[in-house]
Design an enzyme around this catalytic site. Structure first.
Site, short mmCIF file in Angstrom:
data_model
loop_
_atom_site.label_atom_id
_atom_site.label_comp_id
_atom_site.label_asym_id
_atom_site.label_seq_id
_atom_site.Cartn_x
_atom_site.Cartn_y
_atom_site.Cartn_z
N ASP A 77 -38.24 -13.15 16.86
CA ASP A 77 -37.35 -14.28 17.10
C ASP A 77 -37.82 -15.53 16.38
O ASP A 77 -37.03 -16.46 16.16
CB ASP A 77 -37.26 -14.55 18.61
CG ASP A 77 -36.20 -15.58 18.95
OD1 ASP A 77 -35.04 -15.39 18.57
OD2 ASP A 77 -36.55 -16.60 19.58
N LEU A 90 -31.20 -20.33 22.84
CA LEU A 90 -30.45 -21.24 21.98
C LEU A 90 -31.07 -21.38 20.60
O LEU A 90 -30.55 -22.13 19.77
CB LEU A 90 -30.37 -22.62 22.63
CG LEU A 90 -29.56 -22.69 23.94
CD1 LEU A 90 -29.67 -24.07 24.55
CD2 LEU A 90 -28.10 -22.34 23.68
N ARG A 91 -32.16 -20.66 20.34
CA ARG A 91 -32.76 -20.77 19.01
C ARG A 91 -31.80 -20.28 17.94
O ARG A 91 -31.77 -20.81 16.81
CB ARG A 91 -34.07 -19.99 18.94
CG ARG A 91 -34.79 -20.16 17.61
CD ARG A 91 -36.15 -19.50 17.59
NE ARG A 91 -37.12 -20.29 18.33
CZ ARG A 91 -37.72 -19.89 19.43
NH1 ARG A 91 -37.46 -18.69 19.91
NH2 ARG A 91 -38.58 -20.64 20.06
N ALA A 92 -30.99 -19.27 18.26
CA ALA A 92 -30.03 -18.75 17.27
C ALA A 92 -29.03 -19.83 16.87
O ALA A 92 -28.69 -19.96 15.68
CB ALA A 92 -29.30 -17.54 17.84
#
Length: 710
Positions: A202, A283-285
């Site tokens: 990730d 919410l990193r995406a």
């Protein structure tokens, strides 16, 4: 003529010229334009120019300015950055140097990555001095990890911490150091050798799948360029001088234009809709996709993020974030992506009205006094024609349901009416009764959803590679003692025991001297990874749908557990007349899962052949890596059928395997009210742990234990 580096030019790689960048070239360029994206993970087969492209990228990046003599490469223009080599005053010389490409070897030690005590200064001058590690050297540069999926867990933890905080803190051996560590993290891996931990996966902003071209003309061009480079590296690089300069100039211009690119509220909302539609975690995406879309717009020379930018960004940032476990197929459903994006570019933000003039009457400022010529900027023309501009029309209910198809999969059909009669025939007392047919019909039965399995481990303590399964004495874990260097078990200096050994030695004069024979290294107890070899009965007695499905689910659950514990896995099946090594030992558990699903069931039960094949595989792997301890998992109901004397041969084979002193578990697949207990007898001959297949599920076992206690 300038002195060209010895590496292969980036623009000479087929698919990496500035106008026709493939996925690999584009991902590397975008992370160079916007380092905040978080780097690139390149997945692909061996021999697909992964390492060549990464090493060629460094020469395209703008040089960095550093203080002369600063080993930590802090930015002189950033007052918030402080170097342990400082302080550096206003008069300190500043120099410009090329961006560094730092290789992080898979076998690197923690001290080499973080930095360590300078032994020469400590032992000869009594001074505590810090020797910077690879993360300090990579600051403001590129950190390249080849075969990143094989990186040891403790190094993965260090990378995760540095990537999350942008800093490295070292607290050990009497000193404390903190320094900045911001770098482009680029990793390459071959999926056949194992998957990457989800936490590190990730952290990569983008991922790219690469493969060798199938077009003969393209393959010939790759070979032609490589042979020309090998024959005359400097001349070959000089021929691409103009292309390299143009590409480097374009990257620099895109960096400068990054702040001028406008991400409208409508575009931001569309990115959020895409991420929600693909059900990515966290919410990193959303953040990374927004950054990639802005970088792509800057690379294309646009000042507004368009639909094409969002689509391109999603294809690079979301595939690896959709995988919930290593058995999920990578990739992205482009039809769903096009449906979410729609056919039009996001509208630009409406122009903000100017500040009203100062007036004593507040009501005068409430009118719309915006200038008449403040028209919103025209949306950019669509990018080159592609799937994003010719997306399908809104599909009907039938076409929207078409990609699923799980309700009518072959696994959901009933078995043929001619089910093999081995269940009754093999239940005879001597176990030698053969079925009427030497083979019988075969069927392929799928598994169900995997669960959390019991932890199976190897007895004793080993010295294998770091993992999370069995006890081991090695470089990581709690300190349990010390020893002299040379055993291979300990590598880090045990300073207290070194001083103690020196103090106990005879002295010459008043001063204590530390001699080479006084050095001591720490011995630690942690956990290791193992080789898990599955030996699976795929005969007719296993062909009953419920039984085989239960067995495959148990093995799939154990494979998932092996992935989490960083083990190697292998798969042997035995049926009909022979045993087959379906998958040689590998770290790619998803390949093992795919092979398991395709294993047919039917025929006789050559149990002896399965055990002997397992013995051959274990012996071969022992010669390859003597430090990796194996765990043999035999999945069977204990029956042995075939030629006369099959039972005696299987018991003799079991005693032979037991003589090799291999940790073994027999997973008993026998079910039903009438049980013969043959697998229990086999486990006794093997000196193995006997585990009914229903007790592989740790959650079910815990529930049963709690029920009995109540």
């Amino acid at each position: 003529m300038p002195q060209w580096p010895a590496h292969y030019p980036f623009s000479a790689i087929v698919g990496c010229d500035s106008e026709q960048l493939d996925d690999l070239g584009l991902a590397l360029v975008l992370t160079s334009v916007s380092p905040e994206i978080g780097g690139v993970l390149v997945r692909g087969q061996k021999g697909t120019a992964k390492s060549t492209a990464v090493r060629a990228l460094a020469s395209l990046l703008p040089p960095v300015e550093v203080y002369r003599g600063d080993r930590f490469s802090v930015d002189p223009t950033d007052p918030a950055q402080h170097s342990p080599d400082g302080p550096f005053g206003p008069g300190t010389d500043v120099e410009s140097r090329p961006v560094r490409l730092v290789d992080l070897p898979v076998g690197a030690t923690e001290d080499r990555v973080l930095g360590s005590l300078h032994l020469e200064q400590a032992l000869t001058h009594g001074k505590v001095a810090y020797e910077p590690g690879l993360l300090a050297r990579a600051h403001r540069g590129l950190l390249y990890v080849d075969e990143v999926n094989l990186l040891h867990d403790h190094l993965v933890d260090l990378l995760l911490d540095a990537a999350a905080t942008g800093r490295v803190t070292v607290e050990r051996d009497g000193f404390s150091v903190e320094h900045a560590a911001r770098f482009l993290l680029i990793g390459t891996m071959n999926p056949e050798e194992g998957e990457l931990r989800p936490q590190l996966l990730d952290r990569f902003g983008m991922t790219v799948e690469v493969s060798a071209p199938t077009d003969p003309a393209a393959r010939a061009e790759v070979v032609r360029r490589r042979m020309a480079y090998d024959a005359d590296a400097e001349g070959f690089a000089a021929r691409y001088h103009d292309d390299e300069e143009a590409l480097a100039d374009r990257i620099a211009k895109a960096r400068g234009a990054l702040e001028r690119v406008h991400l409208s509220e409508a575009a931001l909302l569309k990115i959020a809709e895409v991420c929600a539609a693909f059900e990515v975690d966290g919410l990193r995406a959303d953040i990374v996709t927004s950054r990639v879309a802005v970088a792509h717009a800057a690379w294309k020379g646009r000042e507004t993020v368009t639909r094409a930018d969002i689509r391109r960004a999603a294809l690079l940032t979301l595939p690896h974030r959709r995988r919930r476990n290593p058995f999920d197929a990578p990739g992205l459903d482009e039809e769903l992506l096009d449906r979410v994006l729609g056919d039009e570019d996001p509208p630009p933000d409406p122009p903000q009205p100017p500040d009203p003039p100062e007036s004593p009457d507040p009501s005068e400022g409430s009118e719309d006094t915006g200038p008449a010529d403040a028209d919103p900027p025209e949306s950019q023309a669509p990018e080159e024609t592609g799937p994003e501009e010719t997306g399908p029309d809104s599909p009907g209910p039938e076409s929207a349901e078409a990609p699923d198809g799980t309700d009518e999969a072959p696994d959901g059909e009933a078995l043929p009416p001619t089910e093999p009669p081995q269940e009754a025939a093999e239940g005879a007392e001597d176990g030698d009764v053969s079925p009427p047919s030497s083979e019988g019909p075969t069927s392929t039965i799928g598994s169900t959803t995997p669960y959390r399995p019991r932890k199976l481990s190897v007895h004793g303590a080993g010295q294998g590679d770091e993992g999370r399964r069995s006890r081991a004495v090695g470089r990581r874990g709690r300190r349990i003692g010390s020893e002299r260097p040379g055993s291979g078990r300990g590598t880090s200096l045990h300073l207290v025991e070194t001083v103690r050994a020196a103090a106990a030695a005879p002295r010459e004069g008043d001063r204590m001297r530390i001699r080479p024979q006084d050095l001591r290294v720490a011995v630690r107890e942690g956990q290791e990874s193992n080789l898990i070899l599955f030996c699976v009965d795929a005969s007719g007695s296993m062909a009953a749908r419920k039984r085989m499905s239960e067995v495959k689910t148990a093995i799939l659950s154990l494979l998932l557990d092996a992935y989490r514990r960083r083990d190697k896995v292998g798969l042997i099946t035995f049926r009909a007349q022979e045993a087959e090594l379906v998958l040689p030992p590998t770290r790619s558990v998803d390949v093992a899962a795919a092979r398991l699903e395709d294993v047919p069931a039917g025929g006789r039960t050559p149990l002896a052949e399965g055990l002997l094949e397992a013995d051959r595989v274990l012996r071969r792997e022992q010669r390859r890596d003597p430090r990796m301890r194996p765990l043999l998992v035999v999945v069977t109901d204990g029956r042995a059928t075939g030629a006369k004397g099959a039972v005696a041969r299987s018991l003799a084979a079991a005693e032979h395997v037991a003589g090799q002193e291999v940790s073994t578990v027999v997973v008993d697949s026998e079910s039903g009210p009438m049980r013969l207990g043959l697998a229990l007898n086999l486990a006794s001959r093997l000196g193995a742990e006997h585990l009914p297949v229903g007790e592989v599920n740790a959650d079910a076992l815990d529930s049963a234990v709690r029920g009995r206690a109540a």
